[in-house]
Scaffold this motif. Structure first.
Motif, short mmCIF file in Angstrom:
data_model
loop_
_atom_site.label_atom_id
_atom_site.label_comp_id
_atom_site.label_asym_id
_atom_site.label_seq_id
_atom_site.Cartn_x
_atom_site.Cartn_y
_atom_site.Cartn_z
N THR A 94 -84.88 22.24 -60.88
CA THR A 94 -86.21 21.63 -61.03
C THR A 94 -87.27 22.60 -60.52
N VAL A 95 -87.04 23.15 -59.35
CA VAL A 95 -88.01 24.03 -58.72
C VAL A 95 -88.22 25.30 -59.55
N GLU A 96 -87.15 25.85 -60.12
CA GLU A 96 -87.32 27.10 -60.87
C GLU A 96 -88.09 26.90 -62.17
N ASN A 97 -88.25 25.66 -62.61
CA ASN A 97 -89.02 25.39 -63.82
C ASN A 97 -90.44 24.90 -63.53
N MET A 98 -90.88 25.03 -62.29
CA MET A 98 -92.25 24.64 -61.93
C MET A 98 -93.21 25.78 -62.23
N PHE A 99 -94.47 25.42 -62.38
CA PHE A 99 -95.50 26.44 -62.54
C PHE A 99 -95.61 27.24 -61.25
#
Length: 144
Positions: A94-99
């Protein structure tokens, strides 16, 4: 023998126990942009818990972190974010796909709650130089 009357010494009344504020272990936040899930839903509000020593040590054994130390914050944040919008589970994917702006916000937020132990900052007005504190938890970038 106990004396009573005007000359008797009175026992001091017990002081009320000081009120102890419970340890706060989870802190609310709002992402500046928001995480967009696979269905297009934007998730902005969430919560992060205080990190444990284990939270900081376990990612060091992760192969991705060994190959790229910059990945440490992604794995660490995936462990301590307890809630993000309506997502059932928050993890390092989830975190790696954040802006990038949301990742930077979460890294700063992590440091604030774990290093300083609170989300308040002492600031001074640039015009009148008056000192005061602002609450950073849950505020958006640029807001006080």
């Amino acid at each position: 023998m106990r004396r009573e009357g005007p000359g008797a010494a009175s026992a001091p009344s017990p002081s009320p126990a000081p009120s102890v504020e419970p340890l706060r272990t989870e802190f609310e936040f709002e992402l500046p942009r928001g995480y967009v899930d696979e269905s297009g839903t934007v998730h902005r509000g969430g919560a992060m818990r205080l990190a444990t020593a284990r939270d900081e040590l376990v990612p060091l054994r992760d192969v991705r972190v060994r190959e790229n130390p910059a990945y440490l914050s992604v794995v660490l944040l995936g462990r301590v974010i307890t809630r993000l919008g309506t997502l059932a589970n928050v993890h390092d994917g989830t975190v790696e796909n954040m802006f990038a702006s949301d990742l930077a916000f979460l890294q700063d937020f992590y440091r604030q709650i774990n290093a300083e132990g609170h989300t308040r900052a002492a600031v001074a007005c640039p015009h009148c130089e008056e000192s005061f504190e602002v609450e950073l938890a849950g505020s958006r970038l640029g807001e006080s």
